[in-house]
Design an enzyme around this catalytic site. Structure first.
Site, PDB file in Angstrom:
ATOM      1  NE  ARG A  43       0.091 -10.321   8.018  1.00  0.00           N
ATOM      2  CZ  ARG A  43       1.195  -9.695   8.407  1.00  0.00           C
ATOM      3  NH1 ARG A  43       1.122  -8.711   9.296  1.00  0.00           N
ATOM      4  NH2 ARG A  43       2.359 -10.048   7.919  1.00  0.00           N
ATOM      5  CB  SER A 115       0.321 -13.953  -0.112  1.00  0.00           C
ATOM      6  OG  SER A 115      -0.367 -13.498   1.001  1.00  0.00           O
ATOM      7  CE  LYS A 144       4.825 -10.562   3.865  1.00  0.00           C
ATOM      8  NZ  LYS A 144       4.713 -11.719   4.723  1.00  0.00           N
TER       9      LYS A 144
HETATM   10  N1  3NM Z   1       1.420  -8.809   2.785  1.00  0.00           N
HETATM   11  P1  3NM Z   1       0.565  -1.990   4.806  1.00  0.00           P
HETATM   12  S1  3NM Z   1       2.511  -6.658   2.035  1.00  0.00           S
HETATM   13  C1  3NM Z   1       0.625  -8.356   5.079  1.00  0.00           C
HETATM   14  O1  3NM Z   1       3.040  -8.394  -0.366  1.00  0.00           O
HETATM   15  C2  3NM Z   1       1.285  -7.953   3.829  1.00  0.00           C
HETATM   16  O2  3NM Z   1       1.929 -10.111   0.349  1.00  0.00           O
HETATM   17  C3  3NM Z   1       2.063  -8.270   1.750  1.00  0.00           C
HETATM   18  O3  3NM Z   1       0.735  -3.537   5.179  1.00  0.00           O
HETATM   19  C4  3NM Z   1       2.380  -8.967   0.492  1.00  0.00           C
HETATM   20  O4  3NM Z   1      -0.805  -1.822   4.258  1.00  0.00           O
HETATM   21  C5  3NM Z   1       1.830  -6.697   3.579  1.00  0.00           C
HETATM   22  O5  3NM Z   1       0.730  -1.287   6.113  1.00  0.00           O
HETATM   23  C6  3NM Z   1       1.825  -5.536   4.517  1.00  0.00           C
HETATM   24  O6  3NM Z   1       1.650  -1.653   3.848  1.00  0.00           O
HETATM   25  C7  3NM Z   1       0.737  -4.556   4.231  1.00  0.00           C
END
Ligand code: 3NM
Length: 221
Positions: A43, A115, A144
């Protein structure tokens, strides 16, 4: 593909060059693979991310590493990059691209992940031909910038009881070693993690600890 997607989702590591801490991306992924991650998503997004040849070059290195460990390799959003790298699948968000068109472009040999943030989006993603869905954010996340409001592991349970009892689901967003069990318990096949592994002092130890939580949760369910 030989591996079942529900199993591959168990510890799903998501990463691009901007997510890494002390180690470079190749070393970070190498450690995560050694620790036992079961799926990887490239990503390459956000401020300062690599583009063009540099992005392809890094993608190729990461793809090769995954092959060595027989871990499937997914590309976020970029269909051309996924095809160029010979990825095993593509992951798209709600606003990224049309799922039906994406399926046409990638064919039926590659996995499609979508997603989702509600029961409705989950059902629509399945109708649109997703092979798995991501559900999030489970918890608040700094990774994010434009993340949706927190939905919590409860949403996974709701999606399960809404008729998708066996569909491959992975929770994402703010997942740590402290809260990962809740996500499995809510009914997820797995957890998707960026900073919990990429920003860990030892990505290998973090990955191994997530893997153990995943194995333990399975044996109890
Ligand atoms: N998508 P971390 S939250 C890439 O809710 C991504 O769809 C999300 O990163 C969604 O594990 C997210 O550091 C970030 O919190 C995840």
């Amino acid at each position: 593909m030989i591996m079942k997607i529900g199993d591959a989702l168990k510890v799903y590591f998501v990463m691009g060059s901007t997510n890494c801490r002390d180690l470079d991306p190749e070393k970070t992924l190498y450690e995560a693979l050694e620790g036992g991650v079961t799926l990887f998503q490239f990503r390459e997004k956000g401020v300062g991310c690599l583009v063009g040849h540099e992005c392809i070059y890094l993608g190729n290195s990461l793809r090769k590493l995954c092959k060595q460990y027989k871990v499937p390799f997914i590309v976020n959003d970029d269909i051309e990059l996924a095809i160029e790298l010979g990825a095993d699948g593509v992951h798209i968000g709600q606003d990224d691209r049309d799922p039906l068109l994406t399926r046409k472009q990638i064919g039926h040999d590659k996995w499609l992940g979508i997603s989702t943030h509600s029961v409705e989006e989950a059902k629509q993603a399945v109708k649109d031909g997703a092979n798995y869905i991501g559900v999030g954010p489970m918890y608040s996340t700094k990774t994010k910038a434009d993340a949706h409001a927190v939905v919590g592991p409860e949403l996974i349970t709701q999606i399960r009881t809404s008729g998708l009892s066996d569909f491959p689901i992975v929770g994402i967003g703010g997942i740590t070693l402290e809260n990962a069990t809740n996500v499995y318990k809510a009914g997820a096949n797995g957890v998707a993690i960026i900073s919990g592994i990429s920003q860990a002092k030892s990505p290998e130890q973090a990955a191994a600890a997530f893997r153990k939580i995943g194995e333990d949760s399975k044996s109890k369910s």
